[in-house]
Scaffold this motif. Structure first.
Motif, PDB file in Angstrom:
ATOM      1  N   ARG A 156      -3.386 -10.957   9.137  1.00 41.88           N
ATOM      2  CA  ARG A 156      -1.961 -10.784   9.494  1.00 41.88           C
ATOM      3  C   ARG A 156      -1.283 -12.212   9.377  1.00 41.88           C
ATOM      4  O   ARG A 156      -1.752 -13.427   8.796  1.00 41.88           O
ATOM      5  N   TRP A 165      -4.953  -7.897  -2.431  1.00 40.39           N
ATOM      6  CA  TRP A 165      -4.351  -7.406  -1.685  1.00 40.39           C
ATOM      7  C   TRP A 165      -2.862  -7.020  -1.356  1.00 40.39           C
ATOM      8  O   TRP A 165      -2.433  -7.511  -2.485  1.00 40.39           O
ATOM      9  N   ARG A 166      -2.882  -6.148  -0.347  1.00 36.73           N
ATOM     10  CA  ARG A 166      -1.034  -5.776  -0.466  1.00 36.73           C
ATOM     11  C   ARG A 166      -0.835  -5.194   1.402  1.00 36.73           C
ATOM     12  O   ARG A 166      -1.369  -5.233   1.758  1.00 36.73           O
ATOM     13  N   ARG A 206       1.199  -7.409   8.178  1.00 42.28           N
ATOM     14  CA  ARG A 206      -0.043  -7.434   7.892  1.00 42.28           C
ATOM     15  C   ARG A 206      -0.534  -6.839   7.026  1.00 42.28           C
ATOM     16  O   ARG A 206       0.296  -5.984   6.017  1.00 42.28           O
ATOM     17  N   TYR A 207      -2.101  -7.034   6.286  1.00 39.98           N
ATOM     18  CA  TYR A 207      -2.078  -6.788   4.846  1.00 39.98           C
ATOM     19  C   TYR A 207      -3.558  -6.331   4.769  1.00 39.98           C
ATOM     20  O   TYR A 207      -4.563  -6.682   5.678  1.00 39.98           O
ATOM     21  N   ARG A 208      -3.210  -5.847   3.897  1.00 36.64           N
ATOM     22  CA  ARG A 208      -4.868  -4.687   3.464  1.00 36.64           C
ATOM     23  C   ARG A 208      -5.370  -4.887   2.233  1.00 36.64           C
ATOM     24  O   ARG A 208      -5.109  -4.959   0.892  1.00 36.64           O
ATOM     25  N   ARG A 209      -7.415  -5.564   1.536  1.00 36.72           N
ATOM     26  CA  ARG A 209      -7.523  -6.257   0.374  1.00 36.72           C
ATOM     27  C   ARG A 209      -8.329  -4.611   0.647  1.00 36.72           C
ATOM     28  O   ARG A 209      -8.459  -3.593   0.547  1.00 36.72           O
ATOM     29  N   THR A 210      -7.236  -4.010  -0.976  1.00 34.16           N
ATOM     30  CA  THR A 210      -7.334  -3.329  -1.594  1.00 34.16           C
ATOM     31  C   THR A 210      -8.262  -3.594  -3.302  1.00 34.16           C
ATOM     32  O   THR A 210      -8.579  -4.724  -3.423  1.00 34.16           O
ATOM     33  N   THR A 252       0.791  -1.294  -0.141  1.00 34.05           N
ATOM     34  CA  THR A 252       0.248   0.486   0.195  1.00 34.05           C
ATOM     35  C   THR A 252       0.618   1.237   0.266  1.00 34.05           C
ATOM     36  O   THR A 252       1.748   1.388   0.368  1.00 34.05           O
ATOM     37  N   CYS A 305       0.564  -3.465   3.991  1.00 39.71           N
ATOM     38  CA  CYS A 305       0.763  -2.136   4.822  1.00 39.71           C
ATOM     39  C   CYS A 305       1.661  -2.287   5.672  1.00 39.71           C
ATOM     40  O   CYS A 305       2.002  -1.275   6.362  1.00 39.71           O
ATOM     41  N   ASP A 307     -11.258  -7.455   5.273  1.00 40.65           N
ATOM     42  CA  ASP A 307     -10.488  -6.649   4.664  1.00 40.65           C
ATOM     43  C   ASP A 307      -9.025  -7.031   5.162  1.00 40.65           C
ATOM     44  O   ASP A 307      -8.548  -6.118   4.801  1.00 40.65           O
ATOM     45  N   ALA A 308      -8.692  -7.868   6.072  1.00 41.39           N
ATOM     46  CA  ALA A 308      -7.515  -7.534   7.119  1.00 41.39           C
ATOM     47  C   ALA A 308      -6.971  -8.690   7.174  1.00 41.39           C
ATOM     48  O   ALA A 308      -7.863  -9.584   7.585  1.00 41.39           O
TER      49      ALA A 308
END
Length: 159
Positions: A95, A130-131, A122-126, A45, A133, A92-93
């Protein structure tokens, strides 16, 4: 009423997210080995935080700058291997904890470094998938060495 933990659609969505995150981490590690800064950037991200003790904490541009300098100025060869992923997805998160085996070789000096560490990500769905973060590297063992005519010389640096 169906239990959300056993609902088939929920379970499939979680497995697909885990698979996407595994592929993302593989793309990132392969991009690091190739020193492909565009591919590295695409894994994060824009507001990502990278925490690599003892180097410190920095943003995505700091990571890209480091790889740009290495790719442009050194013949260093890296191998990143991520294993044993423990991934937890919550909407949408996500670990994950990864075990990383890393080796680098600088042919100019015949020097190498072997590193064992954990990544805590940690990851975030964009909208683009997924990216990463946040990522923190926790070194467990570091060995520096040199290939010499009379054999390999290595020193345990930390761990």
């Amino acid at each position: 009423m169906p239990d959300p933990e056993t609902d088939l659609e929920t379970r499939i969505a979680r497995l697909e997210a885990e698979s996407d995150i595994r592929r993302l981490k593989a793309r990132y590690l392969n991009a690091c080995d190739a020193k492909d800064v565009d591919a590295i950037r695409a894994c994060f991200t824009d507001d990502a935080v990278i925490d690599f003790p003892p180097i410190g904490e920095f943003g995505l541009d700091g990571l890209i700058d480091a790889f740009t300098q290495m790719a442009a100025t050194t013949p260093i060869v890296d191998v990143h291997q991520g294993h044993n992923a423990e991934i937890e997805v919550e909407g949408d998160a996500a670990r994950a904890r990864w075990n990383l085996g890393y080796a680098t070789y600088d042919p100019r000096a015949g020097s190498f470094r072997l590193l064992a560490n954990f990544y805590n990500d940690r990851y975030r769905r964009t909208a683009g998938g997924w990216r990463i973060c946040y990522t923190r590297s926790e070194p467990r063992a570091i060995v520096d060495g040199v290939l010499a005519e009379d054999g390999i010389k290595a020193n345990w640096v930390a761990g």
